[in-house]
Design an enzyme around this catalytic site. Structure first.
Site, PDB file in Angstrom:
ATOM      1  N   TYR A  63      -7.298  -7.874 -18.504  1.00 20.53           N
ATOM      2  CA  TYR A  63      -7.603  -8.158 -17.090  1.00 20.53           C
ATOM      3  C   TYR A  63      -6.385  -7.875 -16.215  1.00 20.53           C
ATOM      4  O   TYR A  63      -6.501  -7.331 -15.124  1.00 20.53           O
ATOM      5  CB  TYR A  63      -8.029  -9.623 -16.953  1.00 20.53           C
ATOM      6  CG  TYR A  63      -8.611  -9.960 -15.590  1.00 20.53           C
ATOM      7  CD1 TYR A  63      -9.983  -9.905 -15.374  1.00 20.53           C
ATOM      8  CD2 TYR A  63      -7.779 -10.324 -14.531  1.00 20.53           C
ATOM      9  CE1 TYR A  63     -10.519 -10.203 -14.139  1.00 20.53           C
ATOM     10  CE2 TYR A  63      -8.306 -10.628 -13.288  1.00 20.53           C
ATOM     11  CZ  TYR A  63      -9.676 -10.565 -13.089  1.00 20.53           C
ATOM     12  OH  TYR A  63     -10.202 -10.865 -11.862  1.00 20.53           O
ATOM     13  N   PHE A  95     -14.090  12.401   6.708  1.00 21.53           N
ATOM     14  CA  PHE A  95     -15.310  12.383   5.893  1.00 21.53           C
ATOM     15  C   PHE A  95     -16.232  11.253   6.373  1.00 21.53           C
ATOM     16  O   PHE A  95     -15.773  10.278   6.967  1.00 21.53           O
ATOM     17  CB  PHE A  95     -14.940  12.209   4.409  1.00 21.53           C
ATOM     18  CG  PHE A  95     -16.142  12.226   3.516  1.00 21.53           C
ATOM     19  CD1 PHE A  95     -16.911  13.372   3.409  1.00 21.53           C
ATOM     20  CD2 PHE A  95     -16.528  11.098   2.803  1.00 21.53           C
ATOM     21  CE1 PHE A  95     -18.044  13.395   2.601  1.00 21.53           C
ATOM     22  CE2 PHE A  95     -17.655  11.111   1.992  1.00 21.53           C
ATOM     23  CZ  PHE A  95     -18.413  12.258   1.886  1.00 21.53           C
ATOM     24  N   ASP A  96     -17.546  11.379   6.108  1.00 25.47           N
ATOM     25  CA  ASP A  96     -18.535  10.400   6.618  1.00 25.47           C
ATOM     26  C   ASP A  96     -18.207   8.953   6.280  1.00 25.47           C
ATOM     27  O   ASP A  96     -18.309   8.070   7.126  1.00 25.47           O
ATOM     28  CB  ASP A  96     -19.955  10.568   6.055  1.00 25.47           C
ATOM     29  CG  ASP A  96     -20.354  11.960   5.713  1.00 25.47           C
ATOM     30  OD1 ASP A  96     -19.576  12.895   5.944  1.00 25.47           O
ATOM     31  OD2 ASP A  96     -21.465  12.097   5.210  1.00 25.47           O
ATOM     32  N   ASP A 145      -6.192  11.417   3.051  1.00 30.60           N
ATOM     33  CA  ASP A 145      -7.429  11.262   2.291  1.00 30.60           C
ATOM     34  C   ASP A 145      -7.371  12.404   1.291  1.00 30.60           C
ATOM     35  O   ASP A 145      -7.590  13.561   1.622  1.00 30.60           O
ATOM     36  CB  ASP A 145      -8.652  11.375   3.214  1.00 30.60           C
ATOM     37  CG  ASP A 145      -9.957  11.376   2.418  1.00 30.60           C
ATOM     38  OD1 ASP A 145      -9.896  11.451   1.173  1.00 30.60           O
ATOM     39  OD2 ASP A 145     -11.031  11.316   3.040  1.00 30.60           O
ATOM     40  N   ALA A 148      -8.899  13.266  -1.719  1.00 29.54           N
ATOM     41  CA  ALA A 148      -9.917  13.535  -2.742  1.00 29.54           C
ATOM     42  C   ALA A 148      -9.701  14.882  -3.448  1.00 29.54           C
ATOM     43  O   ALA A 148      -9.808  14.980  -4.665  1.00 29.54           O
ATOM     44  CB  ALA A 148     -11.301  13.482  -2.106  1.00 29.54           C
ATOM     45  N   LYS A 205     -13.223  13.441  -7.688  1.00 32.81           N
ATOM     46  CA  LYS A 205     -13.010  14.868  -7.413  1.00 32.81           C
ATOM     47  C   LYS A 205     -11.804  15.336  -8.236  1.00 32.81           C
ATOM     48  O   LYS A 205     -11.952  15.607  -9.415  1.00 32.81           O
ATOM     49  CB  LYS A 205     -12.776  15.100  -5.906  1.00 32.81           C
ATOM     50  CG  LYS A 205     -14.055  15.017  -5.073  1.00 32.81           C
ATOM     51  CD  LYS A 205     -14.395  13.609  -4.726  1.00 32.81           C
ATOM     52  CE  LYS A 205     -15.474  13.498  -3.681  1.00 32.81           C
ATOM     53  NZ  LYS A 205     -15.839  12.090  -3.447  1.00 32.81           N
ATOM     54  N   HIS A 264     -30.028  10.489   6.057  1.00 30.66           N
ATOM     55  CA  HIS A 264     -30.286  11.634   5.179  1.00 30.66           C
ATOM     56  C   HIS A 264     -30.516  11.246   3.725  1.00 30.66           C
ATOM     57  O   HIS A 264     -31.187  11.951   3.002  1.00 30.66           O
ATOM     58  CB  HIS A 264     -29.191  12.707   5.316  1.00 30.66           C
ATOM     59  CG  HIS A 264     -27.885  12.363   4.680  1.00 30.66           C
ATOM     60  ND1 HIS A 264     -27.091  11.352   5.140  1.00 30.66           N
ATOM     61  CD2 HIS A 264     -27.232  12.897   3.617  1.00 30.66           C
ATOM     62  CE1 HIS A 264     -26.008  11.286   4.379  1.00 30.66           C
ATOM     63  NE2 HIS A 264     -26.063  12.204   3.457  1.00 30.66           N
TER      64      HIS A 264
HETATM   65  N1  F0G Z   1     -13.101  11.455   1.235  1.00 35.80           N
HETATM   66  C1  F0G Z   1     -13.604  12.679   1.059  1.00 35.80           C
HETATM   67  C2  F0G Z   1     -12.922  13.869   1.657  1.00 35.80           C
HETATM   68  C3  F0G Z   1     -14.789  12.845   0.314  1.00 35.80           C
HETATM   69  O1  F0G Z   1     -15.301  14.064   0.153  1.00 35.80           O
HETATM   70  C4  F0G Z   1     -15.411  11.697  -0.261  1.00 35.80           C
HETATM   71  C5  F0G Z   1     -16.650  11.820  -1.027  1.00 35.80           C
HETATM   72  C6  F0G Z   1     -14.816  10.449  -0.046  1.00 35.80           C
HETATM   73  C7  F0G Z   1     -13.659  10.363   0.706  1.00 35.80           C
HETATM   74  C8  F0G Z   1     -15.413   9.178  -0.592  1.00 35.80           C
HETATM   75  O2  F0G Z   1     -15.206   9.093  -1.966  1.00 35.80           O
HETATM   76  O3  F0G Z   1     -17.498   9.196  -2.977  1.00 35.80           O
HETATM   77  O4  F0G Z   1     -15.518   8.339  -4.254  1.00 35.80           O
HETATM   78  O5  F0G Z   1     -16.493   7.014  -2.424  1.00 35.80           O
HETATM   79  N2  F0G Z   1     -17.364  12.855  -1.064  1.00 35.80           N
HETATM   80  C9  F0G Z   1     -18.559  13.073  -1.873  1.00 35.80           C
HETATM   81  C10 F0G Z   1     -19.179  14.396  -1.513  1.00 35.80           C
HETATM   82  C11 F0G Z   1     -19.542  11.944  -1.872  1.00 35.80           C
HETATM   83  O6  F0G Z   1     -20.308  14.682  -1.998  1.00 35.80           O
HETATM   84  O7  F0G Z   1     -18.567  15.194  -0.822  1.00 35.80           O
HETATM   85  P1  F0G Z   1     -16.241   8.369  -2.943  1.00 35.80           P
END
Ligand code: F0G
Length: 458
Positions: A72, A124-125, A215, A217, A258, A450
């Site tokens: 843990y 990102f969204d 960010d 990823a 990623k 979506h």
């Molecule tokens: N930042 C970026 C640039 C991303 O592309 C994503 C996720 C996230 C943050 C969030 O990360 O999914 O681990 O919570 N992108 C995926 C996509 C979902 O399909 O492009 P996560």
């Protein structure tokens, strides 16, 4: 004769995929209310919905799973991961989280207040969601070239320093918790940021006393583009470039799904002890104790190996040249795609592909559905369905571009699959003039429509 390129790996394990008939696919689409998220994966032949958590792990990663320490607190797998993250990024403190958006939730809980402004490049969204849910605002300062799909600028993810400085001048420093640099920019086509731009953003932000976070990823893919495209960087190793990239920031959030080459996971890494302490509290509340934060020990062990593999040139060359191979095939067939081809995906411009489908009938969604019907390939719409309605007027928001994203999972498909995808899209392109009607909504949720929207043929 010169030897052709060949991947620096061989395949040790395979997974069968079912090739359905068009009749089956039409029936399944109707049952799925014409929303590709509602399909079962068994109904999909080639899945390009996302490159997130869908890649293949190496034998070394699978081996590392067996060595996971599930303690843990203070597990050895955490230590291995921390050591790896320190080596690659230079950031001292590590907080694991269960995925990227969880890292955003934890870090932003510590840093963002009501009314704050978070400038950046194509947030990102989920990132934008985590900013807006705190009643703060994300301001996009990406260079204008990013919005012209035919502009060949090598670093279309770059931040426009003028736009950024303008934000720094308009708002008081205490209203800007940090600037967020996304590497690579997923939302604007997997486009990278140059080292020169990162350095300039850091210098400008330092002058105003504003921290810079990444960010990250797809940070390794970003480093690959720097090596290939930025002057004077061609002889450096990817790891060396990564170290310099991260030196131009105060910390990072990561979606390990990623460039961590694992199926689930994320983390925050940073140098500031105070922020680390504040974020640690939120990690404990939302994710788990600070040495596992929602990850199994074995997953941290596999991630430590994955981060090292993802920052090797040979891996990145295989990965990104496959995406480019598909992009170039589509260009050869005359299909309108976003250029230059991005690191993780190819984006098709549906407004030019399907000019007869009106924007009210969702051309990008229509194209995604046609590609599925043609060949069982699942893609994702990056258009009006994703852009959703204006929260005030409830009218559809029409984004500048209506794109279909073909996200390529890492180390998963072969170039024969890429040929198959390109041929399928060519077939749809050849009958594009027969496609004149799109789809209309029969049900949608209040937000993030979506994922669950239901449609019928218009
Ligand atoms: N930042 C970026 C640039 C991303 O592309 C994503 C996720 C996230 C943050 C969030 O990360 O999914 O681990 O919570 N992108 C995926 C996509 C979902 O399909 O492009 P996560």
């Amino acid at each position: 004769m010169d030897l052709p390129y060949a991947e620096p790996f061989r395949i040790k394990m395979i997974e069968e995929i079912y090739q359905s008939t068009r009749e089956e696919r039409e029936k399944w689409l109707k049952e799925a209310n014409y929303n590709l998220f509602n399909l079962k994966s068994s109904q999909v032949f080639i899945d390009l919905l996302t490159d997130s958590g869908t890649g293949a792990m190496s034998d070394r990663q699978w081996g590392a799973l067996m060595t996971g320490d599930e303690s843990y607190a203070g597990s050895q797998s955490f230590e291995q991961l921390q050591q790896t993250v320190q080596n690659i990024t230079g950031y001292q403190y590590l907080l694991p989280t269960h995925q990227g958006r969880a890292a955003e939730n934890v870090l932003f809980s510590a840093l963002i207040k009501d009314g704050d402004i978070v400038p950046g490049n194509s947030h990102f969204d989920t990132t934008k969601g985590h900013i807006e849910i705190r009643k703060a605002h994300a301001v996009d300062c990406t260079i204008d070239e990013a919005f012209d799909i035919n502009d060949l600028h090598p670093f279309k993810g770059n931040i426009c320093l003028k736009k950024l400085e303008n934000i720094y001048k308009i708002y008081p420093t205490e209203k800007i918790p940090f600037c967020l640099v996304t590497i690579t920019c997923n939302s604007s086509g997997g486009q990278p940021v140059s080292l020169e731009n990162m350095k300039a953003v850091k210098e400008l932000s330092d002058r105003y006393g504003i921290p810079v976070f990444f960010d990250s990823a797809r940070f390794a893919e970003n480093a690959y583009f720097i090596k290939k495209r930025e002057k004077g960087q061609e002889n450096r190793s990817i790891k060396d470039i990564c170290k310099e990239m991260f030196s131009y920031g105060d910390g990072m959030t990561m979606s390990s799904k990623k460039d961590g080459l694992v199926n689930i996971g994320g983390f925050i890494a940073l140098n500031n002890k105070e922020i680390f302490r504040a974020a640690s509290n939120f990690t404990i509340i939302y994710e788990g104790f600070i040495t596992y934060g929602g990850m199994a020990g074995r997953d941290m062990a596999a991630l430590a190996v994955g981060l090292n593999e993802a920052t090797e040139f040979a891996y990145l060359e295989a990965r990104i040249s496959q995406v480019e191979y598909l992009g170039n095939k589509l260009i050869e067939y005359g299909i309108p795609v976003q250029k230059p081809i991005g690191g993780h995906a190819v984006f098709i411009d549906s407004l030019h592909f399907l000019p007869h489908v009106s924007r009210e009938e969702f051309p990008a969604q229509t194209l995604g559905l046609e590609i599925y019907k043609e060949a069982g390939i699942r893609t994702v719409e990056i258009g009006t369905l994703l852009a959703d309605r204006d929260p005030q007027t409830r009218e559809n928001r029409y984004p500048k571009l209506e794109l279909v994203r073909l996200a390529i999972p890492r180390r998963t498909y072969t170039n024969n699959h890429m040929d198959y995808i390109a041929a399928a899209i060519k077939n749809v392109y050849e009958r594009r003039n027969e496609i004149t009607r799109g789809y209309q909504i029969t049900w949608e949720p209040e937000i993030l429509r979506h994922f669950t929207v239901q449609l019928e043929e218009a």
